[in-house]
Design a protein around this motif. Structure first.
Motif, PDB file in Angstrom:
ATOM      1  N   VAL A   1      27.010 -76.341 -27.448  1.00  0.00           N
ATOM      2  CA  VAL A   1      26.264 -78.343 -27.188  1.00  0.00           C
ATOM      3  C   VAL A   1      25.530 -77.976 -26.209  1.00  0.00           C
ATOM      4  N   TYR A   2      24.206 -78.617 -26.815  1.00  0.00           N
ATOM      5  CA  TYR A   2      23.013 -78.656 -25.936  1.00  0.00           C
ATOM      6  C   TYR A   2      22.389 -80.007 -25.683  1.00  0.00           C
ATOM      7  N   TRP A   3      22.030 -80.021 -24.424  1.00  0.00           N
ATOM      8  CA  TRP A   3      20.971 -81.010 -24.539  1.00  0.00           C
ATOM      9  C   TRP A   3      19.139 -81.591 -24.869  1.00  0.00           C
ATOM     10  N   SER A   4      19.445 -82.407 -25.870  1.00  0.00           N
ATOM     11  CA  SER A   4      18.467 -82.094 -26.790  1.00  0.00           C
ATOM     12  C   SER A   4      17.448 -83.384 -25.897  1.00  0.00           C
ATOM     13  N   ARG A   5      16.401 -82.934 -26.025  1.00  0.00           N
ATOM     14  CA  ARG A   5      15.087 -83.095 -25.038  1.00  0.00           C
ATOM     15  C   ARG A   5      14.394 -83.877 -25.675  1.00  0.00           C
ATOM     16  N   SER A   6      13.929 -83.830 -27.053  1.00  0.00           N
ATOM     17  CA  SER A   6      13.391 -84.877 -27.657  1.00  0.00           C
ATOM     18  C   SER A   6      14.406 -86.030 -28.086  1.00  0.00           C
ATOM     19  N   ARG A   7      15.108 -85.721 -28.439  1.00  0.00           N
ATOM     20  CA  ARG A   7      16.261 -87.535 -27.985  1.00  0.00           C
ATOM     21  C   ARG A   7      16.962 -87.712 -27.206  1.00  0.00           C
ATOM     22  N   ALA A   8      17.196 -87.588 -26.362  1.00  0.00           N
ATOM     23  CA  ALA A   8      17.235 -87.574 -24.623  1.00  0.00           C
ATOM     24  C   ALA A   8      18.453 -87.455 -25.050  1.00  0.00           C
ATOM     25  N   ALA A   9      19.798 -86.973 -25.667  1.00  0.00           N
ATOM     26  CA  ALA A   9      21.078 -86.944 -26.297  1.00  0.00           C
ATOM     27  C   ALA A   9      21.282 -85.890 -26.112  1.00  0.00           C
ATOM     28  N   LEU A  10      23.186 -85.470 -26.276  1.00  0.00           N
ATOM     29  CA  LEU A  10      23.723 -84.298 -25.936  1.00  0.00           C
ATOM     30  C   LEU A  10      24.065 -84.035 -28.272  1.00  0.00           C
ATOM     31  N   TRP A  11      23.504 -82.781 -28.363  1.00  0.00           N
ATOM     32  CA  TRP A  11      22.901 -81.770 -29.499  1.00  0.00           C
ATOM     33  C   TRP A  11      24.262 -80.673 -29.238  1.00  0.00           C
ATOM     34  N   ARG A  12      25.077 -81.436 -30.610  1.00  0.00           N
ATOM     35  CA  ARG A  12      26.156 -80.365 -30.434  1.00  0.00           C
ATOM     36  C   ARG A  12      25.485 -79.287 -31.681  1.00  0.00           C
ATOM     37  N   LYS A  13      25.011 -77.824 -31.627  1.00  0.00           N
ATOM     38  CA  LYS A  13      25.126 -76.855 -32.706  1.00  0.00           C
ATOM     39  C   LYS A  13      25.718 -77.417 -34.084  1.00  0.00           C
ATOM     40  N   GLY A  14      24.487 -76.998 -34.912  1.00  0.00           N
ATOM     41  CA  GLY A  14      25.878 -77.068 -35.904  1.00  0.00           C
ATOM     42  C   GLY A  14      26.419 -78.795 -37.012  1.00  0.00           C
ATOM     43  N   GLU A  15      25.751 -79.877 -36.173  1.00  0.00           N
ATOM     44  CA  GLU A  15      26.640 -81.140 -36.129  1.00  0.00           C
ATOM     45  C   GLU A  15      25.646 -81.447 -38.133  1.00  0.00           C
ATOM     46  N   GLU A  16      24.133 -81.334 -38.201  1.00  0.00           N
ATOM     47  CA  GLU A  16      24.411 -82.008 -38.935  1.00  0.00           C
ATOM     48  C   GLU A  16      23.835 -80.520 -39.849  1.00  0.00           C
ATOM     49  N   SER A  17      23.545 -78.864 -39.814  1.00  0.00           N
ATOM     50  CA  SER A  17      23.311 -78.708 -40.671  1.00  0.00           C
ATOM     51  C   SER A  17      24.790 -77.295 -41.330  1.00  0.00           C
ATOM     52  N   GLY A  18      25.764 -77.530 -40.154  1.00  0.00           N
ATOM     53  CA  GLY A  18      26.530 -76.561 -40.356  1.00  0.00           C
ATOM     54  C   GLY A  18      26.373 -75.397 -39.743  1.00  0.00           C
ATOM     55  N   ASN A  19      25.751 -75.038 -38.970  1.00  0.00           N
ATOM     56  CA  ASN A  19      25.379 -74.164 -38.542  1.00  0.00           C
ATOM     57  C   ASN A  19      25.676 -73.313 -37.027  1.00  0.00           C
ATOM     58  N   VAL A  20      27.000 -73.817 -36.755  1.00  0.00           N
ATOM     59  CA  VAL A  20      27.770 -73.553 -35.457  1.00  0.00           C
ATOM     60  C   VAL A  20      27.690 -72.589 -34.837  1.00  0.00           C
ATOM     61  N   GLN A  21      27.679 -72.861 -33.103  1.00  0.00           N
ATOM     62  CA  GLN A  21      27.894 -71.577 -32.898  1.00  0.00           C
ATOM     63  C   GLN A  21      29.012 -71.683 -31.441  1.00  0.00           C
ATOM     64  N   HIS A  22      30.182 -70.562 -32.141  1.00  0.00           N
ATOM     65  CA  HIS A  22      31.146 -70.203 -31.777  1.00  0.00           C
ATOM     66  C   HIS A  22      31.048 -69.732 -30.460  1.00  0.00           C
ATOM     67  N   LEU A  23      31.431 -70.380 -29.096  1.00  0.00           N
ATOM     68  CA  LEU A  23      31.366 -69.118 -27.673  1.00  0.00           C
ATOM     69  C   LEU A  23      32.468 -68.357 -27.956  1.00  0.00           C
ATOM     70  N   LYS A  24      31.471 -67.525 -27.982  1.00  0.00           N
ATOM     71  CA  LYS A  24      32.786 -65.333 -27.539  1.00  0.00           C
ATOM     72  C   LYS A  24      32.507 -65.363 -25.888  1.00  0.00           C
ATOM     73  N   GLU A  25      30.988 -65.550 -25.206  1.00  0.00           N
ATOM     74  CA  GLU A  25      30.995 -65.873 -23.490  1.00  0.00           C
ATOM     75  C   GLU A  25      30.610 -66.188 -22.858  1.00  0.00           C
ATOM     76  N   LEU A  26      30.759 -66.665 -22.116  1.00  0.00           N
ATOM     77  CA  LEU A  26      29.153 -67.409 -20.398  1.00  0.00           C
ATOM     78  C   LEU A  26      28.758 -66.440 -19.580  1.00  0.00           C
ATOM     79  N   ARG A  27      27.403 -65.808 -19.942  1.00  0.00           N
ATOM     80  CA  ARG A  27      27.171 -65.632 -18.523  1.00  0.00           C
ATOM     81  C   ARG A  27      26.354 -65.881 -18.032  1.00  0.00           C
ATOM     82  N   VAL A  28      26.076 -65.852 -16.648  1.00  0.00           N
ATOM     83  CA  VAL A  28      25.804 -66.747 -15.962  1.00  0.00           C
ATOM     84  C   VAL A  28      24.371 -65.816 -15.324  1.00  0.00           C
TER      85      VAL A  28
END
Length: 131
Positions: free
Chosen positions: A48-75
């Motif tokens: 789930v990203y922040w769309s700067r152009s839309r100033a809104a949350l953006w769930r990757k794949g919400e329109e295209s179906g090309n979802v990104q399933h999280l396996k691991e998150l690092r900082v």
């Protein structure tokens, strides 16, 4: 200390987020996250990203179906970049219809060459909008 407390948010309250294929290590894309999108990514186990152009949350794949399933998150060590290892559903991460957003290679003279083919026409993925 919470994850959010360990992030060095920029002036807009965002952090760079890199999506990497969890099996191959290929870098698929870079986008931005705010604190809410970072929390939702962990909760939903999908990007789930922040769309700067839309100033809104953006769930990757919400329109295209090309979802990104999280396996691991690092900082990273500075706390200013998030690296997500993801399973890229549909094999397309880029809104141009390519596997990766990094489909151009720079030559020594500074020109760019497109090296990766379009896998699916963006019109088929998004209609006139674009993700």
């Amino acid at each position: 200390m919470s994850l959010s407390d360990n992030i060095k948010w920029n002036e807009q309250g965002l952090v760079a987020a890199i999506a990497q294929d969890w099996q191959t290590g290929e870098v698929l894309m870079m986008a931005w996250m705010n604190a809410e999108s970072l929390q939702l990514t962990l909760q939903e186990q999908r990007a789930v990203y922040w769309s700067r152009s839309r100033a809104a949350l953006w769930r990757k794949g919400e329109e295209s179906g090309n979802v990104q399933h999280l396996k691991e998150l690092r900082v990273d060590c500075d706390g200013d970049t998030v690296l997500m290892q993801v399973e890229q559903v549909g094999g397309i991460a880029c809104h141009t219809g390519r596997r990766s957003c990094f489909y151009r290679v720079a030559a020594v003279d500074g020109t760019l060459a497109t090296v990766d083919e379009v896998l699916r026409d963006p019109q088929d993925l998004y209609g006139a909008k674009g993700e």
